[in-house]
Design an enzyme around this catalytic site. Structure first.
Site, short mmCIF file in Angstrom:
data_model
loop_
_atom_site.label_atom_id
_atom_site.label_comp_id
_atom_site.label_asym_id
_atom_site.label_seq_id
_atom_site.Cartn_x
_atom_site.Cartn_y
_atom_site.Cartn_z
N GLU A 1 -17.21 24.55 -39.15
CA GLU A 1 -18.11 23.91 -38.57
C GLU A 1 -19.41 24.91 -38.50
O GLU A 1 -19.37 26.18 -37.66
CB GLU A 1 -17.64 23.44 -37.28
N CYS B 1 -25.84 24.65 -32.38
CA CYS B 1 -26.05 24.09 -33.86
C CYS B 1 -26.13 22.58 -33.94
O CYS B 1 -26.76 21.87 -34.90
CB CYS B 1 -24.69 24.50 -34.80
#
Length: 450
Positions: free
Chosen positions: A228, A262
C-alpha cells in the site's frame, strides 16, 4: 540508538535501541517456531483474543492518546480518533475471520469429493508507516492473527509508543509469546528482514520507492507482497458540484494530519465556471496551525518532510503558480507548515507529479470532463480519487478514473469492510475487507473418492 522527536518543538523525547541485521535470524526463527502452536488454535479462540484487544484499545490507558499525539504531531483528537478506528478494525476482523477461513466443498460429476481448506500463509513481516501507525498496524496485524499467522512488525522508529502499547495490550488480551514481535531497525536491518525466507508474505505501507525495494528483496525467495504505497489523488469538481458540501469535506480530508496521507486529495481539478468560487471558499476554510489561536493543524512529522513540502511550493511558484494562502515556512520551533493553496499551477510543476504528502492544495481549472479525466489519470499513481457533482454525471466519471477507491460526493477514509488496493506505483494486493483477510491465507484442496 535512534532519537524520537516531538515535531512541535524538535526536542528529543526518547531513544530506541535498533535491531541489527545480526539479530534478524533469531527473530525470524522465533516467528517460525511459534507458528504451529498458533495456527492450531481454533479460529473462534483467535478471534476472541482480537475482540478483547479491540476492547482494551477502546478503553485505553488515559495518556495513550497524548503520547501518540506527541510523537506524530497529530492533535490529541486526531490521535484518539485513529485509536478508535484501530479498535474498530480489530473488532470487524474478528467477526469476519470465520467466513474467511471457512473454505468450501466442490461437488463434481467425476466421483471425487473436493474440499477447499484455508491454511495460514506462515510467518508474516509487517512494515508499518509512521503517518497512521495504529490503523495501519490494525489492518495488517488483525487479519494475520485471525488467519493463524505469526507476525513480526517492523514499527516506525519515529512513532514507537503506539505500536508497542498495542502489542502490550495484545499480550494482555491473551496472545501467546512470540506470536507477535515488534522490532525497530534501520534500512539495513529492514532489508535483512525482507530477505529472510521464513517470511512468505510481506505487507508494507509507505512510499513507492521503498515499496519497490521491498518487492525486489522479496523476489529472491518468491515471497508474496501486499504493498500500500503512495498516492496523488485527484479531486474533480464538476460545474454542478455542491460547494457547500464539497469544500468542508475536501478541507477535512486534505489537511487532516497536516496532509500526510497517501489517500488525501492532492490535486484539485475544478470546472472553470465554479473555479473562482471554489478557491475563495476553500482558501477561507483551511485550518490554522495548532499553536495559533483557533488553529487545529499540527506540524509535519519530520524536519525533512517540512523542507521537501516547502521545496515543492517554491518550485511551483518559480514556474508561475500563484499562492492564495500559506506558502511560507514559519519561524520558531517545530516542523510546522501552513495550509497552502496554489492556483495557476503549470503542468510541469513537481507538485503535480510527485506525491506532496503535506498541506499543499494545487487548484487547476478545466472546461470539459474528458480533459479532467485525462489530467486526473496522467500520473503513475492510482490509489484514491474524489468526484463532486450531480449523482449520475459524477458516478459515470468516477468509473473512468484509474484508482482503487473513488469517493463520489464524499471524502471519507478507508473502512475495515472494504478492500483497498492501489494501481501503478500505488502498489498491489488488498488490505481491508474479506479480500484483505484472504491475503494471509493459502488454499489447499483435499480430494477423495465419494
Amino acid at each position: 540508538m535512534s532519537a524520537v522527536h516531538d515535531p512541535r518543538t524538535g526536542d528529543v523525547v526518547g531513544h530506541l535501541t535498533l535491531l541489527t541485521s545480526d539479530d534478524v535470524p533469531e527473530i525470524a526463527n522465533r516467528a517460525s517456531v511459534a507458528l504451529p502452536g498458533w495456527s492450531a488454535v481454533a479460529v473462534a479462540t483467535r478471534c476472541t483474543i482480537l475482540k478483547e484487544l479491540a476492547r482494551l484499545i477502546a478503553q485505553r490507558p488515559a495518556d495513550l492518546g497524548a503520547r501518540f499525539a506527541l510523537e506524530t504531531g497529530k492533535t490529541v483528537a486526531q490521535a484518539e480518533a485513529e485509536l478508535d478506528r484501530a479498535a474498530e478494525t480489530f473488532a470487524w476482523t474478528a467477526e469476519a475471520a470465520v467466513q474467511a477461513t471457512a473454505g468450501r466443498t466442490i461437488s463434481g460429476g467425476d466421483g471425487l469429493h473436493r474440499q477447499v481448506l484455508v491454511d495460514p500463509v506462515g510467518p508474516v513481516l509487517a512494515i508499518v508507516a509512521s503517518n497512521f501507525p495504529a490503523v495501519v498496524l490494525a489492518r495488517k496485524l488483525g487479519p494475520a492473527l485471525a488467519m493463524g499467522c505469526t507476525v513480526v512488525v517492523k514499527a516506525p522508529e519515529t512513532t514507537p509508543s503506539v505500536v508497542r502499547e498495542i502489542a502490550d495490550l495484545a499480550t494482555k488480551a491473551g496472545l501467546p509469546t512470540d506470536v507477535l514481535q515488534v522490532v525497530y531497525t534501520d534500512a539495513v536491518g529492514s532489508a535483512a528482514l525482507v530477505a529472510r525466507p521464513e517470511f512468505p508474505l510481506i505487507t508494507f505501507t509507505g512510499s513507492h520507492r521503498t515499496g519497490q525495494l521491498v518487492a525486489a528483496g522479496a523476489v529472491a525467495h518468491l515471497a508474496d507482497c501486499v504493498l500500500e504505497l503512495g498516492g496523488h489523488a485527484p479531486a474533480i469538481l464538476l460545474d454542478d458540484a455542491d460547494l457547500a458540501t464539497a469544500v468542508p469535506a475536501l478541507v477535512a480530508s486534505k489537511f487532516s494530519s497536516a496532509g500526510q496521507s497517501c489517500a488525501a486529495p492532492s490535486r484539485f481539478l475544478v470546472h472553470e465556471r465554479i473555479h473562482a468560487e471554489f478557491v475563495d471558499r476553500f482558501s477561507a476554510a483551511v485550518p490554522g496551525l495548532d499553536h495559533e489561536p483557533g488553529g487545529t493543524m499540527g506540524p509535519l512529522h519530520t524536519e525533512a518532510r517540512r523542507d521537501e513540502v516547502h521545496a515543492l511550493v517554491l518550485d511551483a511558484v518559480d514556474r508561475g503558480a500563484t499562492v492564495i494562502t500559506g506558502g511560507r515556512r514559519p519561524c520558531g520551533p517545530g516542523w510546522y507548515y501552513p495550509a497552502t493553496v496554489l492556483t495557476d499551477v503549470p503542468a510541469q510543476a513537481r507538485v503535480l507529479h510527485e506525491e506532496p504528502f503535506g498541506p499543499i492544495a494545487p487548484v487547476m481549472r478545466f472546461t470539459d470532463e474528458d480533459q479532467a479525466v485525462a489530467t486526473a489519470n496522467a500520473t503513475p499513481f492510482g490509489l484514491g480519487a474524489f468526484v463532486f457533482g450531480g449523482h449520475a454525471r459524477a458516478t459515470a466519471l468516477a468509473r473512468r478514473l484509474h484508482a482503487g477507491r473513488v469517493s463520489v460526493n464524499c471524502a471519507t477514509g478507508a473502512d475495515p469492510m472494504s478492500p483497498l488496493s492501489g494501481r501503478g506505483l500505488s502498489g498491489y494486493g488488498y488490505e481491508g475487507g474479506l479480500e484483505g483477510l484472504a491475503a494471509f491465507g493459502r488454499l489447499k484442496v483435499l480430494q477423495r473418492p465419494v
